[in-house]
Scaffold this motif. Structure first.
Motif, PDB file in Angstrom:
ATOM      1  N   ALA A  15      13.650  25.655 -11.290  1.00 10.55           N
ATOM      2  CA  ALA A  15      14.203  24.610 -11.057  1.00 10.55           C
ATOM      3  C   ALA A  15      14.521  23.378 -11.499  1.00 10.55           C
ATOM      4  O   ALA A  15      15.463  23.025 -11.610  1.00 10.55           O
ATOM      5  N   ALA A  16      13.760  23.245 -12.617  1.00 16.22           N
ATOM      6  CA  ALA A  16      14.262  22.141 -13.783  1.00 16.22           C
ATOM      7  C   ALA A  16      15.452  22.545 -14.362  1.00 16.22           C
ATOM      8  O   ALA A  16      16.416  21.999 -14.437  1.00 16.22           O
ATOM      9  N   GLY A  17      15.616  23.688 -14.747  1.00 17.38           N
ATOM     10  CA  GLY A  17      16.858  24.086 -15.668  1.00 17.38           C
ATOM     11  C   GLY A  17      18.019  24.164 -14.379  1.00 17.38           C
ATOM     12  O   GLY A  17      18.958  23.773 -14.979  1.00 17.38           O
ATOM     13  N   ALA A  18      17.842  24.520 -13.292  1.00 16.64           N
ATOM     14  CA  ALA A  18      19.046  24.393 -12.414  1.00 16.64           C
ATOM     15  C   ALA A  18      19.141  22.984 -11.947  1.00 16.64           C
ATOM     16  O   ALA A  18      20.740  22.566 -12.042  1.00 16.64           O
ATOM     17  N   LEU A  19      18.255  22.148 -11.908  1.00 13.81           N
ATOM     18  CA  LEU A  19      18.682  20.894 -11.411  1.00 13.81           C
ATOM     19  C   LEU A  19      19.217  19.967 -12.468  1.00 13.81           C
ATOM     20  O   LEU A  19      20.115  19.026 -12.507  1.00 13.81           O
ATOM     21  N   ALA A  82      12.831  33.918  -6.888  1.00 16.87           N
ATOM     22  CA  ALA A  82      14.183  32.940  -6.937  1.00 16.87           C
ATOM     23  C   ALA A  82      14.873  33.173  -5.877  1.00 16.87           C
ATOM     24  O   ALA A  82      15.430  34.437  -5.589  1.00 16.87           O
ATOM     25  N   ALA A  83      15.347  32.099  -4.983  1.00 13.15           N
ATOM     26  CA  ALA A  83      16.357  32.125  -3.749  1.00 13.15           C
ATOM     27  C   ALA A  83      17.209  31.125  -4.062  1.00 13.15           C
ATOM     28  O   ALA A  83      17.083  30.236  -4.906  1.00 13.15           O
ATOM     29  N   GLU A  84      18.118  31.311  -3.233  1.00 15.70           N
ATOM     30  CA  GLU A  84      19.183  30.050  -3.134  1.00 15.70           C
ATOM     31  C   GLU A  84      18.489  28.431  -3.070  1.00 15.70           C
ATOM     32  O   GLU A  84      17.852  28.506  -2.235  1.00 15.70           O
ATOM     33  N   GLN A  85      19.253  27.600  -3.717  1.00 13.64           N
ATOM     34  CA  GLN A  85      18.741  26.308  -3.621  1.00 13.64           C
ATOM     35  C   GLN A  85      19.833  25.408  -3.654  1.00 13.64           C
ATOM     36  O   GLN A  85      20.883  25.625  -4.191  1.00 13.64           O
ATOM     37  N   SER A  86      19.578  24.150  -3.116  1.00 13.15           N
ATOM     38  CA  SER A  86      20.618  23.294  -3.020  1.00 13.15           C
ATOM     39  C   SER A  86      20.136  21.841  -3.137  1.00 13.15           C
ATOM     40  O   SER A  86      18.791  21.448  -2.787  1.00 13.15           O
ATOM     41  N   GLY A 107      15.441  24.739  -0.336  1.00 12.54           N
ATOM     42  CA  GLY A 107      15.161  26.140  -0.878  1.00 12.54           C
ATOM     43  C   GLY A 107      14.088  26.915  -0.913  1.00 12.54           C
ATOM     44  O   GLY A 107      13.598  26.743   0.606  1.00 12.54           O
ATOM     45  N   SER A 108      13.753  27.955  -1.202  1.00 12.02           N
ATOM     46  CA  SER A 108      12.757  28.790  -1.284  1.00 12.02           C
ATOM     47  C   SER A 108      12.272  29.527  -2.501  1.00 12.02           C
ATOM     48  O   SER A 108      12.964  29.348  -3.426  1.00 12.02           O
ATOM     49  N   TRP A 109      10.970  29.793  -2.529  1.00  9.16           N
ATOM     50  CA  TRP A 109      10.181  30.479  -3.633  1.00  9.16           C
ATOM     51  C   TRP A 109       9.379  31.491  -3.106  1.00  9.16           C
ATOM     52  O   TRP A 109       8.345  31.171  -2.281  1.00  9.16           O
ATOM     53  N   GLY A 111       9.801  33.405  -0.652  1.00  6.07           N
ATOM     54  CA  GLY A 111       9.891  33.640   0.727  1.00  6.07           C
ATOM     55  C   GLY A 111       9.134  32.242   1.334  1.00  6.07           C
ATOM     56  O   GLY A 111       8.977  32.073   2.631  1.00  6.07           O
ATOM     57  N   ARG A 112       8.882  31.467   0.587  1.00  5.38           N
ATOM     58  CA  ARG A 112       8.282  30.044   1.277  1.00  5.38           C
ATOM     59  C   ARG A 112       9.283  28.956   1.045  1.00  5.38           C
ATOM     60  O   ARG A 112       9.539  28.443   0.058  1.00  5.38           O
ATOM     61  N   ALA A 113       9.735  28.606   2.221  1.00  8.48           N
ATOM     62  CA  ALA A 113      10.627  27.514   2.218  1.00  8.48           C
ATOM     63  C   ALA A 113      10.290  26.281   2.066  1.00  8.48           C
ATOM     64  O   ALA A 113       9.115  25.680   2.295  1.00  8.48           O
ATOM     65  N   TYR A 114      11.027  25.425   1.297  1.00  5.46           N
ATOM     66  CA  TYR A 114      10.757  23.809   1.057  1.00  5.46           C
ATOM     67  C   TYR A 114      11.957  22.990   1.606  1.00  5.46           C
ATOM     68  O   TYR A 114      13.191  23.565   1.325  1.00  5.46           O
ATOM     69  N   VAL A 115      11.653  21.896   1.799  1.00  3.18           N
ATOM     70  CA  VAL A 115      12.495  20.831   2.330  1.00  3.18           C
ATOM     71  C   VAL A 115      12.015  19.423   1.701  1.00  3.18           C
ATOM     72  O   VAL A 115      10.686  19.234   2.189  1.00  3.18           O
TER      73      VAL A 115
END
Length: 271
Positions: A15-19, A82-86, A107-109, A111-115
């Motif tokens: 997440a840190a790398g992507a963000l 890893a799954a798609e994140q925005s 996104g999710s990690w 299978g666990r979604a987060y908002v």
């Protein structure tokens, strides 16, 4: 590293790398024109294995900024969960730097979604929505939340500084509704790039560290969770009032080795 620490370090680093990469990409449009632009970055392990891609849509002008990012993992990253994140942010430029108005990420990690949604009444980060809740984490003290920004706004502000000073030295206090981190940037060298086509010319190389200092999970291996993520970024110094454009970003991870985020082509106007 324990099994728990290893499982939790993976999403933190990905997440840190992507963000961070998405935030670096946000500075591509001209400061003088409010054009909405789109960029794409390829994410690979050094050696050639593709992990995914990052797409960034952004608009910056003298008054403020709007940034949206989306990460799409490929199979190698999906195998570790890893799954798609925005993510997206809207804000303005204040006297001391970026002032976000609204920040959201989902996104999710495994299978666990987060908002997460934050807004900033009187400049104070305030959680509007958080799923799942932070019950499994230590609370971030109020004094560590004041004066923070989200990571997209923080790095956008750093790149504005690069545009004004041709240096990246400084630190940013980051809060995403769950964790409090500190990002530190240092200028290392000015170089000439000759393999970027229309973006050839002067560039600035910067090193960085990102360290979590609060908001740990109750079952975290604290030593492992506090270990800083280290990396570097190569930023094209553009002429004619254009914002600097990050060309390549690298960060160390504990399971893939060094991950590279490379600009896949010049910025294009968004549809």
């Amino acid at each position: 590293m324990t099994g728990i620490a290893s499982r939790q370090a993976r999403p933190r680093a990905i997440a840190a790398g992507a963000l961070i990469a998405g935030a670096f990409a946000c500075a591509a449009p001209s400061a003088a024109s409010a054009r909405e632009m789109r960029l794409r970055y390829d994410v690979t392990v050094l050696g050639g294995v593709s992990l995914g891609e990052i797409e960034v849509t952004s608009m910056l002008d003298r008054a403020g900024y709007r940034i949206e990012i989306r990460t799409r993992p490929y199979r190698a990253a999906q195998l570790v969960g890893a799954a798609e994140q925005s993510g997206k942010v809207e804000g303005r430029w204040g006297r001391s730097g970026p002032e976000p108005r609204l920040y959201a990420a989902n996104g999710s990690w495994r299978g666990r979604a987060y908002v997460s949604e934050l807004h900033y009444p009187r400049g104070v980060p305030t959680i509007r929505r958080q799923e799942p809740s932070n019950e499994d984490r230590e609370a971030v003290p109020a004094e560590l939340i004041r004066g923070t920004v989200d990571s997209l706004s923080g790095v956008a502000g750093m790149l504005r500084k690069v545009a004004e000073t041709e240096g990246c030295d400084g630190s940013t206090a980051i809060y995403d509704g769950r964790r409090r981190s500190l990002a530190v940037m240092t200028s290392s060298a000015k170089v000439q790039v000759s393999d970027q086509g229309a973006l050839n010319g002067r560039a600035l190389r910067c090193g960085f560290t990102v360290r979590t200092i609060a908001g740990f999970r109750h079952d975290d291996d604290r030593e492992a969770a506090m270990r800083p993520l280290k990396g570097s970024v190569l930023i094209a110094l553009r002429e004619g009032g254009e914002f600097p454009l990050p060309l390549r970003f690298e960060v160390e991870t504990r399971w893939f080795g060094t991950v590279a985020v490379q600009l896949a082509g010049p910025p294009v106007a968004a549809d």
